[in-house]
Design a protein around this motif. Structure first.
Motif, PDB file in Angstrom:
ATOM      1  N   GLU A 148      -5.017   1.014   3.021  1.00 34.61           N
ATOM      2  CA  GLU A 148      -4.803   0.222   3.966  1.00 34.61           C
ATOM      3  C   GLU A 148      -4.893   0.621   5.604  1.00 34.61           C
ATOM      4  O   GLU A 148      -5.315   0.067   6.331  1.00 34.61           O
ATOM      5  N   GLU A 149      -4.114   1.784   5.726  1.00 35.06           N
ATOM      6  CA  GLU A 149      -4.321   2.554   6.943  1.00 35.06           C
ATOM      7  C   GLU A 149      -5.811   2.657   7.259  1.00 35.06           C
ATOM      8  O   GLU A 149      -6.051   3.227   8.486  1.00 35.06           O
TER       9      GLU A 149
ATOM     10  N   HIS B 226       0.953  -1.076   0.113  1.00 35.47           N
ATOM     11  CA  HIS B 226      -0.293  -0.074  -0.043  1.00 35.47           C
ATOM     12  C   HIS B 226       0.984   1.297   0.144  1.00 35.47           C
ATOM     13  O   HIS B 226       2.159   1.289   0.635  1.00 35.47           O
TER      14      HIS B 226
ATOM     15  N   ASP C 134       6.679   1.673   7.145  1.00 37.96           N
ATOM     16  CA  ASP C 134       4.983   1.317   6.663  1.00 37.96           C
ATOM     17  C   ASP C 134       4.502   2.317   5.823  1.00 37.96           C
ATOM     18  O   ASP C 134       3.768   3.241   5.836  1.00 37.96           O
TER      19      ASP C 134
ATOM     20  N   ASP D 277       4.467  -6.084   5.116  1.00 36.04           N
ATOM     21  CA  ASP D 277       4.029  -5.130   6.064  1.00 36.04           C
ATOM     22  C   ASP D 277       3.907  -5.695   7.412  1.00 36.04           C
ATOM     23  O   ASP D 277       2.498  -5.415   7.913  1.00 36.04           O
TER      24      ASP D 277
HETATM   25 ZN   LIG Z   1       1.072  -0.894   6.500  1.00 35.90          ZN
END
Ligand SMILES: [Zn+2]
Length: 370
Positions: A139-140, A79, A107, A165
């Motif tokens: 994704e977050e 992501h 991340d 991840d």
């Molecule tokens: Zn992530």
């Protein structure tokens, strides 16, 4: 194509730092688009590659596949969204102690740089490699319009997915807890706070209910590994702004995590019983616990490259892997050495980025070049 270690590290560092400069968080959709352009520019010059953008609820994602191949053997997944930092000037990085330090470095812009580079290098080296790339941008925020959409609605499939991840260099995630995010609310009667008996205080009832929850979840503790259900009260609020007034409504949020064999249904029933009739619970996000069943070949390749055995890890947090694992597709979740996740000082270790690249490279060659 051969590269010296130093060249590879320089390329990965440059790519990661360029990616960090783009503040691709949910509040800046135009920067998310710009970041996709950056990724596309990196891969579109390859021969025999089809680049496709998808949108769900205006949220973009990208799937890059060899032409005439719908289901790659291995799909690299990542992501490009990062969590929001209020100061836009914080989206930059510096190098210190062999690390890239900056928001999103771990991340997952550093790992994303590795995915982009390995995808490009292997496709440039070998024709018709059954290797795909899927990059999402939510994704977050839970992954509903990204990885879930791609697998549930677009019908994307692969034999094995790789998501850098979670885990670490020698720690490969085999299991993730389930997730239940709940909005809880309670209604009552407003009154002057000098005469509370005339009112019915929803804030107090909500807090009492969450205290019951905490006591109960504390009793579910089993071991030091924390492999048991947990419940965190994360938001409590009321529209009331007046100190001497009993509020008429109150609400809050709960973040509940649970391992198998608990299910979303079990947890929701359990929590609703504890909250009682007066508190209403509405599900915001739910996900079952996921077994990732990573490929044993990846464990042996990790050991071969690093000289150390790889361990099987259980992850308290959930990831996009859950949207793939539920189709019984093995998912490999490991990553370089990282720290301070989601802070301004998030970091990724540069040497471990190269080692991680080498693990991916060897695994992909063994898996795909038969
Ligand atoms: Zn992530």
């Amino acid at each position: 194509m051969t590269q010296t270690s130093t060249d590879l590290q320089k390329r990965l560092v440059a790519l990661t730092r360029d990616l960090i400069l783009i503040p691709s968080d949910a509040s800046r959709p135009e920067d998310i688009e710009r970041c996709f352009e950056f990724v596309i520019n990196h891969v579109e010059s390859l021969d025999n590659i089809a680049v496709k953008k998808h949108y769900h609820c205006d949220i973009p994602s990208l799937v890059v596949l060899p032409r005439n191949l719908d289901q790659p053997k291995v799909l690299l997944c990542g992501h490009l969204d990062v969590i929001t930092h209020s100061d836009v000037h914080s989206y930059r990085s510096h190098i210190a102690d062999g690390r890239i330090i900056g928001p999103g470095s771990a991340d997952m812009k550093g790992p994303l740089a590795i995915l982009m580079e390995i995808f490009r290098n292997l496709h440039a080296q070998y024709d018709n490699l059954p290797l795909g790339l899927a990059i999402t941008s939510d994704e977050e925020r839970g992954g509903e319009s990204g990885m879930r959409f791609l697998f549930d609605e677009v019908g994307l499939r692969c034999d094995v997915a790789m998501i850098p991840d979670g885990g670490s260099l020698n720690k490969i995630t085999v299991e993730e807890k389930g997730i239940l995010h709940l909005n809880i609310r309670c209604d009552g009667h407003s009154a002057h706070a000098a005469r509370p008996w005339l009112g019915n205080n929803p804030l107090e009832r909500l807090v009492d209910a969450t205290a019951r929850l905490r006591k109960n979840f504390d009793s579910l503790k089993q071991d030091e590994g924390h492999w048991h259900p947990t419940c965190a009260l994360t938001i409590v609020k009321t529209p009331n702004q007046t100190v001497n007034r009993i509020p008429s409504e109150a609400e809050g949020s709960l973040d509940i995590r649970f391992p198998s064999p608990y299910t979303v249904k079990d947890m929701l029933n359990h929590v609703r019983n504890l909250l009682g009739k007066e508190v209403d619970a509405r599900t915001l996000i739910s996900a079952e616990p996921t077994l990732l069943s990573p490929d044993p070949l990846y464990f042996s390749v990790t050991e071969e490259v690093t000289g150390k055995p790889a361990s099987q890890e259980k992850e308290d947090g959930g990831s996009d892997a859950r949207f793939i694992g539920r189709f019984n597709i093995p998912v490999i979740v490991s990553r370089p050495i990282v720290g301070e996740l989601h802070s301004i000082d998030e970091w990724i270790d540069i040497n471990s980025m190269e080692t991680f690249y080498r693990i991916y490279e060897l695994y992909l060659k063994r898996k795909l070049l038969i």
